[in-house]
Scaffold this motif. Structure first.
Motif, PDB file in Angstrom:
ATOM      1  N   TRP A  44       0.697  -1.286  -0.014  1.00 13.68           N
ATOM      2  CA  TRP A  44       0.059  -0.185  -0.015  1.00 13.68           C
ATOM      3  C   TRP A  44       0.797   1.211  -0.030  1.00 13.68           C
ATOM      4  O   TRP A  44       0.584   2.163  -0.785  1.00 13.68           O
ATOM      5  N   GLN A  45       1.933   1.328   0.874  1.00 15.71           N
ATOM      6  CA  GLN A  45       2.792   2.152   0.760  1.00 15.71           C
ATOM      7  C   GLN A  45       3.604   2.452  -0.514  1.00 15.71           C
ATOM      8  O   GLN A  45       3.808   3.818  -0.829  1.00 15.71           O
ATOM      9  N   ARG A  46       4.004   1.562  -1.030  1.00 15.07           N
ATOM     10  CA  ARG A  46       4.788   1.405  -2.424  1.00 15.07           C
ATOM     11  C   ARG A  46       3.673   2.050  -3.355  1.00 15.07           C
ATOM     12  O   ARG A  46       4.015   3.156  -4.334  1.00 15.07           O
ATOM     13  N   ALA A  47       2.561   1.705  -3.404  1.00  9.32           N
ATOM     14  CA  ALA A  47       1.442   2.217  -4.254  1.00  9.32           C
ATOM     15  C   ALA A  47       1.157   3.564  -4.087  1.00  9.32           C
ATOM     16  O   ALA A  47       1.088   4.512  -5.067  1.00  9.32           O
ATOM     17  N   ARG A  48       1.089   3.989  -2.894  1.00 10.39           N
ATOM     18  CA  ARG A  48       0.797   5.229  -2.607  1.00 10.39           C
ATOM     19  C   ARG A  48       2.196   6.460  -3.277  1.00 10.39           C
ATOM     20  O   ARG A  48       1.847   7.347  -3.742  1.00 10.39           O
ATOM     21  N   ASP A  49       3.279   5.846  -2.917  1.00 11.97           N
ATOM     22  CA  ASP A  49       4.425   6.691  -3.123  1.00 11.97           C
ATOM     23  C   ASP A  49       4.695   6.542  -4.721  1.00 11.97           C
ATOM     24  O   ASP A  49       5.170   7.536  -5.322  1.00 11.97           O
ATOM     25  N   ALA A  50       4.097   5.537  -5.489  1.00  2.48           N
ATOM     26  CA  ALA A  50       4.075   5.550  -6.824  1.00  2.48           C
ATOM     27  C   ALA A  50       3.030   6.310  -7.522  1.00  2.48           C
ATOM     28  O   ALA A  50       2.659   6.422  -8.828  1.00  2.48           O
ATOM     29  N   GLY A  51       1.980   6.747  -6.855  1.00  2.00           N
ATOM     30  CA  GLY A  51       0.566   7.298  -7.206  1.00  2.00           C
ATOM     31  C   GLY A  51      -0.014   6.264  -7.898  1.00  2.00           C
ATOM     32  O   GLY A  51      -0.921   6.790  -8.771  1.00  2.00           O
ATOM     33  N   ARG A  52      -0.181   5.304  -7.170  1.00  2.00           N
ATOM     34  CA  ARG A  52      -1.272   4.079  -7.864  1.00  2.00           C
ATOM     35  C   ARG A  52      -1.931   3.737  -6.809  1.00  2.00           C
ATOM     36  O   ARG A  52      -2.627   2.472  -6.719  1.00  2.00           O
ATOM     37  N   LEU A  53      -2.291   4.349  -5.663  1.00  2.00           N
ATOM     38  CA  LEU A  53      -3.118   4.053  -4.767  1.00  2.00           C
ATOM     39  C   LEU A  53      -4.440   3.543  -4.996  1.00  2.00           C
ATOM     40  O   LEU A  53      -5.112   2.771  -4.362  1.00  2.00           O
ATOM     41  N   GLY A  54      -5.121   4.404  -5.557  1.00  2.00           N
ATOM     42  CA  GLY A  54      -6.581   4.208  -5.939  1.00  2.00           C
ATOM     43  C   GLY A  54      -6.524   2.679  -6.835  1.00  2.00           C
ATOM     44  O   GLY A  54      -7.504   1.797  -6.479  1.00  2.00           O
ATOM     45  N   ASP A  55      -5.638   2.236  -7.540  1.00  2.00           N
ATOM     46  CA  ASP A  55      -5.729   0.911  -8.208  1.00  2.00           C
ATOM     47  C   ASP A  55      -5.527  -0.177  -7.063  1.00  2.00           C
ATOM     48  O   ASP A  55      -6.054  -1.218  -7.176  1.00  2.00           O
ATOM     49  N   TYR A  56      -4.416   0.217  -6.142  1.00  2.00           N
ATOM     50  CA  TYR A  56      -4.202  -0.855  -5.104  1.00  2.00           C
ATOM     51  C   TYR A  56      -5.507  -1.052  -4.419  1.00  2.00           C
ATOM     52  O   TYR A  56      -5.765  -2.125  -4.005  1.00  2.00           O
ATOM     53  N   ASP A  57      -5.849   0.048  -3.799  1.00  2.00           N
ATOM     54  CA  ASP A  57      -7.223   0.086  -3.048  1.00  2.00           C
ATOM     55  C   ASP A  57      -8.372  -0.692  -3.638  1.00  2.00           C
ATOM     56  O   ASP A  57      -8.903  -1.709  -2.958  1.00  2.00           O
ATOM     57  N   SER A  58      -8.745  -0.351  -4.871  1.00  2.00           N
ATOM     58  CA  SER A  58      -9.602  -1.209  -5.723  1.00  2.00           C
ATOM     59  C   SER A  58      -9.428  -2.706  -5.744  1.00  2.00           C
ATOM     60  O   SER A  58     -10.203  -3.487  -5.969  1.00  2.00           O
ATOM     61  N   SER A  59      -8.182  -2.831  -5.875  1.00  2.00           N
ATOM     62  CA  SER A  59      -7.873  -4.217  -6.011  1.00  2.00           C
ATOM     63  C   SER A  59      -7.813  -5.303  -4.616  1.00  2.00           C
ATOM     64  O   SER A  59      -8.294  -6.151  -4.715  1.00  2.00           O
ATOM     65  N   PHE A  60      -6.828  -4.540  -3.989  1.00  2.00           N
ATOM     66  CA  PHE A  60      -6.575  -5.442  -2.742  1.00  2.00           C
ATOM     67  C   PHE A  60      -7.173  -4.885  -1.380  1.00  2.00           C
ATOM     68  O   PHE A  60      -7.241  -5.632  -0.216  1.00  2.00           O
ATOM     69  N   GLY A  61      -7.780  -3.581  -1.430  1.00  2.00           N
ATOM     70  CA  GLY A  61      -8.254  -3.085   0.048  1.00  2.00           C
ATOM     71  C   GLY A  61      -7.083  -2.444   0.663  1.00  2.00           C
ATOM     72  O   GLY A  61      -5.822  -1.904   0.128  1.00  2.00           O
ATOM     73  N   ILE A  62      -7.556  -2.292   1.924  1.00  2.00           N
ATOM     74  CA  ILE A  62      -6.505  -1.463   2.725  1.00  2.00           C
ATOM     75  C   ILE A  62      -6.390  -2.189   4.253  1.00  2.00           C
ATOM     76  O   ILE A  62      -7.112  -3.061   4.617  1.00  2.00           O
ATOM     77  N   THR A  63      -5.246  -1.991   4.849  1.00  2.00           N
ATOM     78  CA  THR A  63      -4.913  -2.579   6.246  1.00  2.00           C
ATOM     79  C   THR A  63      -5.731  -1.344   7.186  1.00  2.00           C
ATOM     80  O   THR A  63      -5.755  -0.351   7.084  1.00  2.00           O
ATOM     81  N   ALA A  64      -6.216  -2.126   8.229  1.00  2.00           N
ATOM     82  CA  ALA A  64      -6.558  -1.176   9.756  1.00  2.00           C
ATOM     83  C   ALA A  64      -5.280  -0.284   9.840  1.00  2.00           C
ATOM     84  O   ALA A  64      -4.269  -0.463   9.959  1.00  2.00           O
ATOM     85  N   GLU A  65      -5.746   1.023  10.164  1.00  2.00           N
ATOM     86  CA  GLU A  65      -5.043   2.237  10.394  1.00  2.00           C
ATOM     87  C   GLU A  65      -4.539   2.172  11.876  1.00  2.00           C
ATOM     88  O   GLU A  65      -3.158   2.594  12.115  1.00  2.00           O
TER      89      GLU A  65
END
Length: 100
Positions: A44-65
């Motif tokens: 998730w952090q790598r996707a955020r840093d690469a500007g691909r957070l939306g794609d990651y979230d829609s595919s795999f979800g997120i972890t509890a914060e």
């Protein structure tokens, strides 16, 4: 660890680090235990840093914060590493193979 949310009939399975932060999370819904999320904090952090957070979230979800120590109203069942992997592996494989 894992816990069940009755209202949605969802099992939440968590891998946590030494500080109690969720590093991986798999969610299974319904009596068939259908995987709906299999997220990794590092990915998730790598996707955020690469500007691909939306794609990651829609595919795999997120972890509890919040760290586990701050959760209220949950009495999670402890899992071994192997028990978590038995859930994580198939859930991750099924989600990753879904048509995009």
């Amino acid at each position: 660890m894992r816990c069940h949310w009755d209202e949605e009939d969802t099992w939440f399975n968590f891998e946590v680090d030494a500080e109690g932060c969720v590093t991986r999370q798999a969610e299974l819904e319904g009596p068939e235990l259908i995987p709906v999320a299999a997220a990794s904090l590092a990915e998730w952090q790598r996707a955020r840093d690469a500007g691909r957070l939306g794609d990651y979230d829609s595919s795999f979800g997120i972890t509890a914060e919040l760290p586990v120590s701050e959760w209220e109203g949950h009495e999670p069942e402890q899992l071994t590493f192997e028990e978590f992997e038995d859930v994580w592996g198939p859930a991750r494989q099924r989600i990753a193979s879904r048509p995009g």
